[in-house]
Scaffold this motif. Structure first.
Motif, PDB file in Angstrom:
ATOM      1  N   GLN A 166       0.840  -1.189   0.000  1.00  0.00           N
ATOM      2  CA  GLN A 166       0.000   0.000   0.000  1.00  0.00           C
ATOM      3  C   GLN A 166       0.880   1.247   0.000  1.00  0.00           C
ATOM      4  OE1 GLN A 166      -2.646   1.136   3.426  1.00  0.00           O
ATOM      5  NE2 GLN A 166      -4.157   0.333   1.979  1.00  0.00           N
ATOM      6  N   VAL A 172       0.571   5.489   0.552  1.00  0.00           N
ATOM      7  CA  VAL A 172      -0.300   6.523   1.121  1.00  0.00           C
ATOM      8  C   VAL A 172       0.126   7.872   0.557  1.00  0.00           C
ATOM      9  CG1 VAL A 172      -1.146   7.598   3.244  1.00  0.00           C
ATOM     10  CG2 VAL A 172      -0.496   5.175   3.250  1.00  0.00           C
ATOM     11  N   ARG A 230      -5.187   6.253  -0.277  1.00  0.00           N
ATOM     12  CA  ARG A 230      -4.313   5.092  -0.395  1.00  0.00           C
ATOM     13  C   ARG A 230      -4.560   4.375  -1.710  1.00  0.00           C
ATOM     14  NH1 ARG A 230      -2.627   3.817   4.946  1.00  0.00           N
ATOM     15  NH2 ARG A 230      -3.651   5.234   6.391  1.00  0.00           N
TER      16      ARG A 230
END
Length: 110
Positions: free
Chosen positions: A66, A68, A78
């Motif tokens: 992930q 951000v 995200r």
């Protein structure tokens, strides 16, 4: 026997330095992401990226994690980043695939 013991000791020391294939691939992915997102604020967890590395071929690792954007701001969102890195002996790791996957959940929140 002594040479074998020394070789094993050196391998353990080098492994402890974080120079493994997964870490090298994660750093190559991060570098490519930085190039693509020049001027944008983002956070990418290298340890997570390296931990999720999977061999795709003998010399290619697939990584996903992930990412951000604008962390801590009201515009924070995200995505998932996917990356494939070729690791040729004696050469710098090369990113052969990089993709950002939009999450529909983030869009629905706004």
């Amino acid at each position: 026997m002594r040479a074998l013991t020394m070789a094993i000791a050196m391998a353990v020391v080098l492994t402890g330095c974080g120079g493994g294939r997964e870490e090298l691939a994660a750093k190559a992915c991060e570098s490519e992401v930085r190039n693509k997102l020049a001027g944008r604020t983002f956070e990418l967890d290298l340890a997570d990226l390296a931990a999720k590395a999977k061999p795709e071929q003998a010399d290619v690792l697939y990584l996903s994690s992930q990412i951000v954007f604008d962390k801590g701001l009201t515009s924070e969102y995200r995505q998932t980043v996917e990356c494939k890195v070729r690791l040729d002996p004696g050469k710098e790791p090369s990113v052969i695939f990089l993709q950002f996957n939009w999450s529909m959940d983030e869009i629905k929140k706004n």
